[in-house]
Design a protein around this motif. Structure first.
Motif, PDB file in Angstrom:
ATOM      1  N   VAL A 186       0.867  -1.173   0.000  1.00 20.07           N
ATOM      2  CA  VAL A 186       0.000   0.000   0.000  1.00 20.07           C
ATOM      3  C   VAL A 186       0.902   1.220   0.000  1.00 20.07           C
ATOM      4  CG1 VAL A 186      -1.708   1.287   1.338  1.00 20.07           C
ATOM      5  CG2 VAL A 186      -1.862  -1.194   1.203  1.00 20.07           C
ATOM      6  N   ARG A 187       0.631   2.143  -0.884  1.00 24.72           N
ATOM      7  CA  ARG A 187       1.499   3.296  -1.094  1.00 24.72           C
ATOM      8  C   ARG A 187       1.809   4.063   0.198  1.00 24.72           C
ATOM      9  NH1 ARG A 187       0.014   7.910  -5.447  1.00 24.72           N
ATOM     10  NH2 ARG A 187       1.945   9.087  -5.320  1.00 24.72           N
ATOM     11  N   ASP A 188       0.819   4.243   1.062  1.00 25.43           N
ATOM     12  CA  ASP A 188       1.023   5.007   2.302  1.00 25.43           C
ATOM     13  C   ASP A 188       1.977   4.312   3.276  1.00 25.43           C
ATOM     14  OD1 ASP A 188      -0.662   6.992   1.403  1.00 25.43           O
ATOM     15  OD2 ASP A 188      -2.395   6.280   2.533  1.00 25.43           O
ATOM     16  N   TYR A 189       2.134   3.006   3.163  1.00 26.71           N
ATOM     17  CA  TYR A 189       2.980   2.245   4.094  1.00 26.71           C
ATOM     18  C   TYR A 189       4.158   1.589   3.384  1.00 26.71           C
ATOM     19  CZ  TYR A 189      -1.094   2.897   7.004  1.00 26.71           C
ATOM     20  OH  TYR A 189      -2.115   3.456   7.703  1.00 26.71           O
ATOM     21  N   ARG A 190       4.483   2.044   2.225  1.00 26.09           N
ATOM     22  CA  ARG A 190       5.515   1.476   1.376  1.00 26.09           C
ATOM     23  C   ARG A 190       6.769   1.123   2.160  1.00 26.09           C
ATOM     24  NH1 ARG A 190       8.507   4.791  -3.252  1.00 26.09           N
ATOM     25  NH2 ARG A 190       9.815   3.126  -3.950  1.00 26.09           N
ATOM     26  N   CYS A 223       2.167  -3.367   3.606  1.00 28.09           N
ATOM     27  CA  CYS A 223       0.751  -3.280   3.245  1.00 28.09           C
ATOM     28  C   CYS A 223      -0.046  -2.538   4.303  1.00 28.09           C
ATOM     29  CB  CYS A 223       0.169  -4.679   3.048  1.00 28.09           C
ATOM     30  SG  CYS A 223       0.098  -5.627   4.580  1.00 28.09           S
ATOM     31  N   SER A 224       0.515  -2.381   5.505  1.00 24.41           N
ATOM     32  CA  SER A 224      -0.220  -1.737   6.591  1.00 24.41           C
ATOM     33  C   SER A 224       0.748  -1.243   7.651  1.00 24.41           C
ATOM     34  CB  SER A 224      -1.186  -2.734   7.228  1.00 24.41           C
ATOM     35  OG  SER A 224      -0.461  -3.779   7.855  1.00 24.41           O
ATOM     36  N   ARG A 225       0.234  -0.432   8.542  1.00 27.52           N
ATOM     37  CA  ARG A 225       1.025   0.054   9.676  1.00 27.52           C
ATOM     38  C   ARG A 225       1.451  -1.125  10.562  1.00 27.52           C
ATOM     39  NH1 ARG A 225       3.730   4.594  11.325  1.00 27.52           N
ATOM     40  NH2 ARG A 225       4.001   4.413  13.552  1.00 27.52           N
TER      41      ARG A 225
END
Length: 70
Positions: free
Chosen positions: A20-24, A27-29
């Motif tokens: 996921v782009r935000d957590y590159r 995939c997640s925090r």
């Protein structure tokens, strides 16, 4: 062998789900925190270079302060 598109996101290095782009590159925090915890607990290690204590004295050059340099 499975054909994957060249522009498909890389899998998360922790769980294998798509990145996921935000957590590159995760995939997640949650997966990012799991990875960070692995670094903190020493599960991941960066290999060290040669240790100065392991150097062979026959391969070092000692410099005489009275020796002319140049």
């Amino acid at each position: 062998m499975t054909d994957t598109p060249k522009n498909a996101p890389a899998p998360c290095p922790v769980c294998g789900r798509p990145m996921v782009r935000d957590y590159r590159p995760f995939c997640s925090r949650r997966c990012a925190d799991i990875d960070l915890g692995r670094w903190f607990t020493g599960q991941y290690r960066v290999p060290a270079g040669s240790d100065f204590n392991d150097m062979d004295e026959n391969h070092t050059r000692r410099v005489d302060p009275d020796e002319e340099v140049g």
